[in-house]
Enzyme design. Structure first.
Site, PDB file in Angstrom:
ATOM      1  N   GLU A 167      43.303  81.582  93.296  1.00 27.30           N
ATOM      2  CA  GLU A 167      43.871  82.384  94.374  1.00 27.30           C
ATOM      3  C   GLU A 167      42.887  82.770  95.475  1.00 27.30           C
ATOM      4  O   GLU A 167      42.430  83.933  95.559  1.00 27.30           O
ATOM      5  CB  GLU A 167      44.517  83.646  93.776  1.00 27.30           C
ATOM      6  N   GLU A 351      50.984  80.048  87.589  1.00 24.63           N
ATOM      7  CA  GLU A 351      51.239  81.408  87.096  1.00 24.63           C
ATOM      8  C   GLU A 351      52.619  81.849  87.546  1.00 24.63           C
ATOM      9  O   GLU A 351      53.003  81.634  88.708  1.00 24.63           O
ATOM     10  CB  GLU A 351      50.239  82.429  87.671  1.00 24.63           C
TER      11      GLU A 351
HETATM   12  C1  FCB Z   1      47.578  87.031  89.761  1.00 27.14           C
HETATM   13  C2  FCB Z   1      46.234  86.919  89.106  1.00 27.14           C
HETATM   14  C3  FCB Z   1      46.217  87.329  87.669  1.00 27.14           C
HETATM   15  C4  FCB Z   1      47.088  88.526  87.410  1.00 27.14           C
HETATM   16  C5  FCB Z   1      48.445  88.314  87.997  1.00 27.14           C
HETATM   17  C6  FCB Z   1      49.393  89.418  87.743  1.00 27.14           C
HETATM   18  O1  FCB Z   1      47.418  87.165  91.123  1.00 27.14           O
HETATM   19  O2  FCB Z   1      45.783  85.595  89.177  1.00 27.14           O
HETATM   20  O3  FCB Z   1      44.890  87.546  87.292  1.00 27.14           O
HETATM   21  O4  FCB Z   1      46.481  89.642  87.892  1.00 27.14           O
HETATM   22  O5  FCB Z   1      48.326  88.110  89.366  1.00 27.14           O
END
Ligand code: FCB
Length: 778
Positions: A167, A351
């Protein structure tokens, strides 16, 4: 859950994600201090000032945690390595204990058949580098490339995939402009520099990993959909600026080698000199694109300095984070990412998940995951190449500025006792993932991982031979060779062994022909192959030659819903004895029998049972056949060996018999393929009749065998003809299967399937191999 693995393409990967600082316990194992430790120690930054010192103590409990990953049925595990654990000062002195830990972690995943997917930076910058300006210092690209060399030099050979940085928006904008994450700056010049340097470091790390010979390298972006808060032109412009800074800047840099003009309007004065010259590095080719997606934002204009915008609360249902739930934005993002940035490149959802207060019965999470999986299915139907989906996160963990308060885990963690308890969502995913077979996709660098233990499986045909490399029970690589002579065949096996560099544990070779005293007479390939020859060519301790019916029978050992077309009965083949008819075009018959807790196979020549007219108008055809092949009839009856009609070599004879019976001259033998083509196209009446007899007699015979054996695990038609000519196996076929006098009802109660496993010979040899090794371990 509403969705299951079987709803997704066969090789779609499911995974679960974590990150180092959030779970490991950073105060242990010799890791250096990071900017998150000091950010957390500064009042007002993190809820209750909590830090990652202990977190989930994964460092000491990773084996137990990976058992959970395996139990849930995930194919992949996405984790991160901590820069400060590997290099406590960010550069120079290596922490051996840290390297050893990641080494054991990689092996522990592979031992459980889980693909390791690594990220090299998930936010814990070594403090020593933060002292030198961290992401604001251009030298960080060199430091990061060096760290990449060190850690991937140790574990890169076992990674399924790798991405440098998690990210980039969070690393730069959130941490240097909004100040919400370490290092907590609120400065546009720092933010602009960090945004550029994070991408430069990404490119350098990709190059470093390529130079180590690694493959399957990608980039992971977090995307947030921005929606104008109202219809005004100002709101639209504000939302567009948000989108440019959050999403388009990073995707544009990596995939299009440019930054969006809208973002440059505010950032350009602060970018480092010569930024335009870095795009060759930033845009270094990657193999896939990872998207982290959680929510959307409503954006309104604000009377403030650039970017002059503010978030406003939206009306949608919210998670424990206060984030709106909007799966439709994921759909839009995936479609847009493909169109504007990635084209045919594979995309992974790296994710997705939600924080919930529910510590046991987290139905809200099940619903969230279901809705986002539906969004993925939606874009798959539109042809967007999404190859996998990772849930954030395995465990409740350190949620950055929110400390331990926000729970994202599929598994609850009691932060007092560190006890793990799977939640309802874990159980729901477990059952969703167990429906449909786990995938066997080539590992990225199979040969790094297979040095120690691998098996070789072969499917030897008359023309071609397939050789499969199996690690952890799964097919990691598949090769195709012309079969040629015995010498050619043994050479191909030997070469594969040399390429990998170690002897396989076991070799299983399957082919058409009888097996006697450890030798198979490969009738199609016209050669004999013995288990001793296999052992000499490969150095394997355990070698087996098996008949192709045996392999076909074993191919259904682990069959699931996504491997079959259902002709009648239960959608998911139940357990129990299975009857297999096939393979190829012949009428071989095999059965996988289950008794006393073990599977056994019987393989027989179903071709040698009798076939006789089942209708009055077929009498002439059988009589005509006797003129063509008198030796294949049983005595002076009208019964002939079934294989004479019901096989690839038999169908042309059947065709000629139909011609003769119709009073036509017998033509030159035509191939089964041509006959079936003409029958399908309706261009040749004789072909149509032959195909109809072929289908109905095969169905009737399968019904006869089935009602004799009563296989509660189902009846399976396996093989190339069935797969390529599915049109043959519809109502006519089923009616023939079920038409059995007083036993019609019994036949109708049986589960009948057509197998859709393309490599059933290899799959069968592998299942046989696993079973043989289980029954007689070394
Ligand atoms: C993302 C992150 C992860 C976690 C989630 C909820 O942005 O990569 O580490 O904090 O959010």
């Amino acid at each position: 859950m509403k969705h299951a693995r079987a709803d997704f393409p066969k090789d779609f990967l499911f995974g679960v994600a974590t990150s180092a600082y959030q779970i490991e316990g950073h105060a242990q194992g010799g890791a250096g201090r990071t900017h998150w430790d000091t950010f957390a120690a500064s009042p007002g930054n993190v809820v209750r000032g909590e830090n990652g010192d202990v977190a989930c103590d994964h460092l000491n409990r990773f084996e137990q945690d990976f058992d959970l990953v395996r139990e849930a049925g995930f194919d992949c595990y996405r984790f991160s390595t901590s820069w400060a654990r590997v290099l406590p000062d960010g550069r120079g002195q290596v922490n051996q204990a840290g390297l050893d830990y990641y080494d054991r972690l990689a092996d522990a995943l592979l031992e459980r058949g889980i693909r390791p997917c690594v990220t090299l930076y998930h936010w814990e910058l070594p403090s020593a580098l933060a002292d030198q300006g961290g992401w604001c210092n251009r030298d960080i690209a060199d430091w990061f490339a060096d760290y990449t060399q060190v850690i991937m030099g140790r574990i890169g050979d076992r990674m399924f995939s790798a991405a440098p940085i998690n990210e980039p928006w969070c690393v730069s904008w959130l941490s240097h402009f909004e100040g919400h994450h370490a290092p907590g700056l609120r400065d546009i010049r720092a933010a602009a520099r960090a945004m550029h340097h994070v991408l430069l470091a990404h490119g350098r790390a990709i190059q470093a990993m390529r130079s180590l010979g690694m493959g399957n390298l990608g980039a992971v972006f977090n995307l947030e959909w921005s929606e104008p808060a109202d219809d005004s032109a100002e709101a639209r412009l504000a939302a567009d600026r948000y989108d440019a800074i959050y999403n388009r800047f990073f995707l544009g840099g990596v995939f299009n080698k440019e930054y969006p003009q809208t973002a440059l309007e505010g950032l350009e004065p602060h970018l480092p000199k010569g930024w335009q010259n870095d795009f060759e590095t930033i845009g270094t080719r990657v193999d896939w694109c990872g998207l982290n997606y959680y929510t959307r934002k409503l954006i309104a204009p604000a009377d403030a300095a650039w970017p002059s915008l503010q978030e406003v609360p939206g009306p949608l249902p919210k998670t424990q984070m206060g984030w709106e739930i909007d799966p439709s934005a994921l759909t839009r993002f995936l479609v847009r990412t493909r169109k504007d940035y990635t084209g045919t490149l594979p995309i992974y959802i790296t994710e997705n998940g939600m924080a919930s207060e529910e510590r046991v019965q987290d139905d809200d999470r099940i619903d969230y995951l279901d809705k986002h999986l539906a969004a993925v299915l939606d874009v798959l139907a539109q042809g967007v190449p999404v190859n996998g989906y990772f849930v954030w996160s395995l465990l409740d963990n350190y949620e950055w500025a929110f400390g331990y308060e926000k729970r994202f885990g599929l598994v609850d963690v009691d932060f007092e006792t560190l006890v793990r308890t799977p939640k309802a969502s874990f159980m729901a995913l477990k059952s969703a993932l167990s429906e449909g077979q786990s995938v066997s996709q080539p590992l990225a660098q199979p040969f790094g991982a297979v040095h120690e233990h691998w098996n070789l499986v072969a499917d030897i045909g008359g023309t071609n031979t397939r050789l499969g490399v199996v690690t952890n029970g799964e097919l990691a690589d598949l090769r195709k060779h012309p079969t040629g002579t015995l010498e050619n065949l043994l050479e191909a096996l030997h070469d594969l062994r040399d390429e990998i560099g170690t002897n396989p544990q076991a070799v299983v070779a399957a082919g058409a022909g009888p097996v006697r005293d450890g030798t198979i007479q490969l009738t199609n390939a016209n050669l004999d192959l013995s288990e001793t020859e296999l052992a000499n060519a490969t150095g394997a301790q355990r070698t087996f030659v098996i008949n192709d019916f045996t392999a076909a029978a074993w191919s259904v050992a682990e069959v699931t819903r996504s491997d079959v077309a259902v002709l009648q009965g239960q959608v998911t083949p139940p357990a129990g004895t299975r009857l297999v008819v096939g393979p190829g075009t012949g009428l071989g018959v095999g059965a996988l029998l289950y008794s006393e807790g073990r599977y056994h196979t019987v393989s027989g020549e179903g071709g040698h049972v009798g076939l006789y007219p089942r209708h009055r108008d077929e009498v002439d055809i059988f009589e005509a056949a006797r003129r063509i092949a008198p030796g294949c009839f049983f005595g002076d009856s009208l019964a002939l060996e079934a294989e004479m009609f019901l096989s690839g070599t038999g169908l042309p004879i059947l065709y000629q018999a139909v011609e003769l019976a119709a009073g036509q001259a017998r033509t030159q033998a035509r191939s089964a393929k041509d006959i079936l083509n003409d029958a399908r196209n309706g261009t040749d009446l004789v072909a149509e009749k032959a195909a109809q007899i072929f289908t109905t007699h095969l169905g009737a015979l399968m019904g006869d065998l089935a009602v004799t054996l009563m296989p509660e695990g189902g009846v399976f038609l396996v093989g190339g003809v069935a797969e390529k000519n599915r049109w043959l196996f519809s109502d006519n076929f089923k009616d023939a299967f079920n038409g059995g006098g007083r036993f019609s009802d019994l036949r109708r109660s049986l589960n009948l399937y057509v197998s859709e496993q393309a490599e059933f010979g290899i799959i069968g040899a592998n299942n046989f191999c696993k079973n043989a090794l289980r029954q007689q371990p070394d």
